[in-house]
Design a protein around this motif. Sequence first.
Motif, PDB file in Angstrom:
ATOM      1  N   ALA A  49      12.473  -3.928  -8.379  1.00 51.57           N
ATOM      2  CA  ALA A  49      11.055  -4.279  -8.310  1.00 51.57           C
ATOM      3  C   ALA A  49      10.255  -3.203  -7.585  1.00 51.57           C
ATOM      4  CB  ALA A  49      10.875  -5.636  -7.625  1.00 51.57           C
ATOM      5  N   VAL A  50      10.814  -2.644  -6.520  1.00 51.20           N
ATOM      6  CA  VAL A  50      10.130  -1.559  -5.790  1.00 51.20           C
ATOM      7  C   VAL A  50       9.909  -0.363  -6.715  1.00 51.20           C
ATOM      8  CG1 VAL A  50      10.422   0.170  -3.968  1.00 51.20           C
ATOM      9  CG2 VAL A  50      10.904  -2.231  -3.491  1.00 51.20           C
ATOM     10  N   ILE A  51      10.942   0.016  -7.439  1.00 56.03           N
ATOM     11  CA  ILE A  51      10.836   1.167  -8.345  1.00 56.03           C
ATOM     12  C   ILE A  51       9.837   0.874  -9.452  1.00 56.03           C
ATOM     13  CG2 ILE A  51      12.119   2.587  -9.999  1.00 56.03           C
ATOM     14  CD1 ILE A  51      14.600   2.110  -8.137  1.00 56.03           C
ATOM     15  N   LEU A  52       9.897  -0.325 -10.013  1.00 58.35           N
ATOM     16  CA  LEU A  52       8.978  -0.705 -11.089  1.00 58.35           C
ATOM     17  C   LEU A  52       7.522  -0.704 -10.621  1.00 58.35           C
ATOM     18  CD1 LEU A  52       8.696  -1.739 -14.016  1.00 58.35           C
ATOM     19  CD2 LEU A  52       8.839  -4.047 -13.077  1.00 58.35           C
ATOM     20  N   VAL A  53       7.263  -1.282  -9.464  1.00 57.61           N
ATOM     21  CA  VAL A  53       5.891  -1.315  -8.938  1.00 57.61           C
ATOM     22  C   VAL A  53       5.384   0.112  -8.718  1.00 57.61           C
ATOM     23  CG1 VAL A  53       4.512  -1.896  -6.889  1.00 57.61           C
ATOM     24  CG2 VAL A  53       5.982  -3.623  -7.940  1.00 57.61           C
ATOM     25  N   THR A 103      12.252  -5.786   3.720  1.00 59.28           N
ATOM     26  CA  THR A 103      11.961  -4.363   3.554  1.00 59.28           C
ATOM     27  C   THR A 103      11.271  -4.093   2.226  1.00 59.28           C
ATOM     28  OG1 THR A 103      13.843  -3.735   4.930  1.00 59.28           O
ATOM     29  CG2 THR A 103      12.998  -2.056   3.418  1.00 59.28           C
ATOM     30  N   ASN A 104      11.840  -4.616   1.157  1.00 63.16           N
ATOM     31  CA  ASN A 104      11.285  -4.332  -0.165  1.00 63.16           C
ATOM     32  C   ASN A 104       9.933  -5.002  -0.379  1.00 63.16           C
ATOM     33  OD1 ASN A 104      13.297  -2.559  -0.878  1.00 63.16           O
ATOM     34  ND2 ASN A 104      14.608  -4.165  -1.673  1.00 63.16           N
ATOM     35  N   LEU A 105       9.720  -6.161   0.216  1.00 63.98           N
ATOM     36  CA  LEU A 105       8.391  -6.777   0.151  1.00 63.98           C
ATOM     37  C   LEU A 105       7.349  -5.918   0.880  1.00 63.98           C
ATOM     38  CD1 LEU A 105       9.141 -10.577   0.579  1.00 63.98           C
ATOM     39  CD2 LEU A 105       8.196  -9.427  -1.429  1.00 63.98           C
ATOM     40  N   ALA A 109       4.151  -4.174  -0.883  1.00 62.89           N
ATOM     41  CA  ALA A 109       2.802  -4.389  -0.334  1.00 62.89           C
ATOM     42  C   ALA A 109       2.115  -3.061  -0.039  1.00 62.89           C
ATOM     43  CB  ALA A 109       2.885  -5.241   0.933  1.00 62.89           C
ATOM     44  N   ILE A 110       2.841  -2.115   0.521  1.00 65.70           N
ATOM     45  CA  ILE A 110       2.269  -0.791   0.791  1.00 65.70           C
ATOM     46  C   ILE A 110       1.797  -0.154  -0.512  1.00 65.70           C
ATOM     47  CG2 ILE A 110       2.838   1.573   1.498  1.00 65.70           C
ATOM     48  CD1 ILE A 110       4.623   0.295   3.711  1.00 65.70           C
ATOM     49  N   HIS A 111       2.602  -0.278  -1.573  1.00 68.88           N
ATOM     50  CA  HIS A 111       2.212   0.300  -2.859  1.00 68.88           C
ATOM     51  C   HIS A 111       0.952  -0.356  -3.424  1.00 68.88           C
ATOM     52  CE1 HIS A 111       6.042   2.409  -2.880  1.00 68.88           C
ATOM     53  NE2 HIS A 111       5.534   3.134  -3.856  1.00 68.88           N
ATOM     54  N   PHE A 112       0.796  -1.639  -3.209  1.00 68.98           N
ATOM     55  CA  PHE A 112      -0.409  -2.304  -3.705  1.00 68.98           C
ATOM     56  C   PHE A 112      -1.639  -2.000  -2.854  1.00 68.98           C
ATOM     57  CE2 PHE A 112       2.401  -5.306  -6.105  1.00 68.98           C
ATOM     58  CZ  PHE A 112       1.874  -5.023  -7.353  1.00 68.98           C
ATOM     59  N   LEU A 113      -1.445  -1.708  -1.581  1.00 65.99           N
ATOM     60  CA  LEU A 113      -2.579  -1.470  -0.689  1.00 65.99           C
ATOM     61  C   LEU A 113      -3.055  -0.022  -0.678  1.00 65.99           C
ATOM     62  CD1 LEU A 113      -1.510  -3.735   2.294  1.00 65.99           C
ATOM     63  CD2 LEU A 113      -3.325  -4.175   0.618  1.00 65.99           C
ATOM     64  N   MET A 114      -2.206   0.901  -1.085  1.00 67.69           N
ATOM     65  CA  MET A 114      -2.574   2.319  -1.073  1.00 67.69           C
ATOM     66  C   MET A 114      -3.272   2.706  -2.374  1.00 67.69           C
ATOM     67  SD  MET A 114      -1.370   3.836   1.809  1.00 67.69           S
ATOM     68  CE  MET A 114      -1.202   5.548   1.370  1.00 67.69           C
ATOM     69  N   ASN A 115      -4.154   3.685  -2.283  1.00 67.97           N
ATOM     70  CA  ASN A 115      -4.839   4.209  -3.461  1.00 67.97           C
ATOM     71  C   ASN A 115      -4.170   5.459  -4.010  1.00 67.97           C
ATOM     72  OD1 ASN A 115      -6.807   2.209  -3.421  1.00 67.97           O
ATOM     73  ND2 ASN A 115      -8.012   3.333  -1.917  1.00 67.97           N
ATOM     74  N   VAL A 116      -3.266   6.029  -3.234  1.00 63.48           N
ATOM     75  CA  VAL A 116      -2.497   7.202  -3.649  1.00 63.48           C
ATOM     76  C   VAL A 116      -1.022   6.869  -3.452  1.00 63.48           C
ATOM     77  CG1 VAL A 116      -4.316   8.844  -3.084  1.00 63.48           C
ATOM     78  CG2 VAL A 116      -2.641   8.238  -1.353  1.00 63.48           C
ATOM     79  N   VAL A 121       5.127   6.505   4.783  1.00 63.73           N
ATOM     80  CA  VAL A 121       4.291   5.515   5.468  1.00 63.73           C
ATOM     81  C   VAL A 121       5.222   4.704   6.349  1.00 63.73           C
ATOM     82  CG1 VAL A 121       2.762   3.538   5.180  1.00 63.73           C
ATOM     83  CG2 VAL A 121       2.639   5.452   3.578  1.00 63.73           C
ATOM     84  N   LYS A 122       5.039   4.767   7.646  1.00 62.24           N
ATOM     85  CA  LYS A 122       5.994   4.186   8.592  1.00 62.24           C
ATOM     86  C   LYS A 122       6.049   2.664   8.562  1.00 62.24           C
ATOM     87  CE  LYS A 122       7.242   8.162   9.822  1.00 62.24           C
ATOM     88  NZ  LYS A 122       8.388   8.682   9.096  1.00 62.24           N
ATOM     89  N   SER A 123       4.938   2.020   8.257  1.00 57.73           N
ATOM     90  CA  SER A 123       4.886   0.566   8.249  1.00 57.73           C
ATOM     91  C   SER A 123       3.607   0.113   7.579  1.00 57.73           C
ATOM     92  CB  SER A 123       4.916   0.046   9.701  1.00 57.73           C
ATOM     93  OG  SER A 123       4.566  -1.310   9.766  1.00 57.73           O
ATOM     94  N   ILE A 124       3.586  -1.113   7.157  1.00 62.02           N
ATOM     95  CA  ILE A 124       2.359  -1.656   6.588  1.00 62.02           C
ATOM     96  C   ILE A 124       1.267  -1.704   7.668  1.00 62.02           C
ATOM     97  CG2 ILE A 124       2.846  -4.103   7.014  1.00 62.02           C
ATOM     98  CD1 ILE A 124       1.744  -4.546   4.114  1.00 62.02           C
ATOM     99  N   PHE A 125       1.680  -1.744   8.920  1.00 63.48           N
ATOM    100  CA  PHE A 125       0.737  -1.793  10.048  1.00 63.48           C
ATOM    101  C   PHE A 125       0.289  -0.388  10.468  1.00 63.48           C
ATOM    102  CE2 PHE A 125       3.523  -5.516  10.444  1.00 63.48           C
ATOM    103  CZ  PHE A 125       2.595  -6.492  10.176  1.00 63.48           C
ATOM    104  N   ALA A 126       0.877   0.642   9.900  1.00 61.22           N
ATOM    105  CA  ALA A 126       0.533   2.014  10.277  1.00 61.22           C
ATOM    106  C   ALA A 126       0.132   2.831   9.041  1.00 61.22           C
ATOM    107  CB  ALA A 126       1.722   2.678  10.969  1.00 61.22           C
ATOM    108  N   MET A 127      -0.532   2.178   8.109  1.00 57.29           N
ATOM    109  CA  MET A 127      -0.942   2.865   6.889  1.00 57.29           C
ATOM    110  C   MET A 127      -2.134   3.771   7.168  1.00 57.29           C
ATOM    111  SD  MET A 127      -0.485  -0.129   4.018  1.00 57.29           S
ATOM    112  CE  MET A 127      -1.905   0.452   3.194  1.00 57.29           C
ATOM    113  N   PRO A 128      -2.156   4.934   6.522  1.00 51.70           N
ATOM    114  CA  PRO A 128      -3.322   5.809   6.701  1.00 51.70           C
ATOM    115  C   PRO A 128      -4.556   5.183   6.080  1.00 51.70           C
ATOM    116  CG  PRO A 128      -1.821   6.715   5.051  1.00 51.70           C
ATOM    117  CD  PRO A 128      -1.158   5.496   5.643  1.00 51.70           C
ATOM    118  N   LYS A 129      -5.696   5.514   6.604  1.00 49.77           N
ATOM    119  CA  LYS A 129      -6.967   4.994   6.097  1.00 49.77           C
ATOM    120  C   LYS A 129      -7.349   5.803   4.850  1.00 49.77           C
ATOM    121  CE  LYS A 129      -7.853   2.458   9.855  1.00 49.77           C
ATOM    122  NZ  LYS A 129      -6.569   1.956  10.221  1.00 49.77           N
ATOM    123  N   ARG A 130      -7.175   5.217   3.674  1.00 45.08           N
ATOM    124  CA  ARG A 130      -7.508   5.909   2.410  1.00 45.08           C
ATOM    125  C   ARG A 130      -8.187   4.959   1.492  1.00 45.08           C
ATOM    126  NH1 ARG A 130      -2.330   9.730   1.110  1.00 45.08           N
ATOM    127  NH2 ARG A 130      -2.106  10.472   3.201  1.00 45.08           N
TER     128      ARG A 130
END
Length: 130
Positions: A49-53, A103-105, A109-116, A121-130
């Motif tokens: 699922a991670v690879i597919l997303v 981990t995979n969730l 989530a990081i893949h859905f929240l990022m625009n690039v 990305v170290k954590s969902i709580f430490a995502m860069p502002k993009r």
Amino acid sequence: MATPALRRFDSITDVIYYLFILAVAWRLCKSVRAQNWILIALILFSEAAVILVSYVRFRKYPATHSYLAKFYGLCLLATLAALLVFNAGSWAIIALTIVALVTNLEIIAIHFLMNVPPVDVKSIFAMPKR
């Protein structure tokens, strides 16, 4: 210098490592495998699922390298040691499944929240502002 392409190759190497651990455990731990095949399938499904997303969202192989992903890799090694050295039972697979799913969730989530495409990305709580 680590480029995004190099980090993606590192992720491919990680998957080869995971498959090696699965193959060893599959071959040597038949009773645990028979009792926990649904959990093992769930782990593999979450990995797919991670690879597919990542491919659907960005047309790239995932290279998130979060802290949880690093912890998951260590848990895979610890689970293999628990199964082979200490003859651990289902508890090791159950614990690994929980870590894998969390981990995979997070990675999804990081893949859905990022625009690039996310790289390192170290954590969902430490995502860069993009």
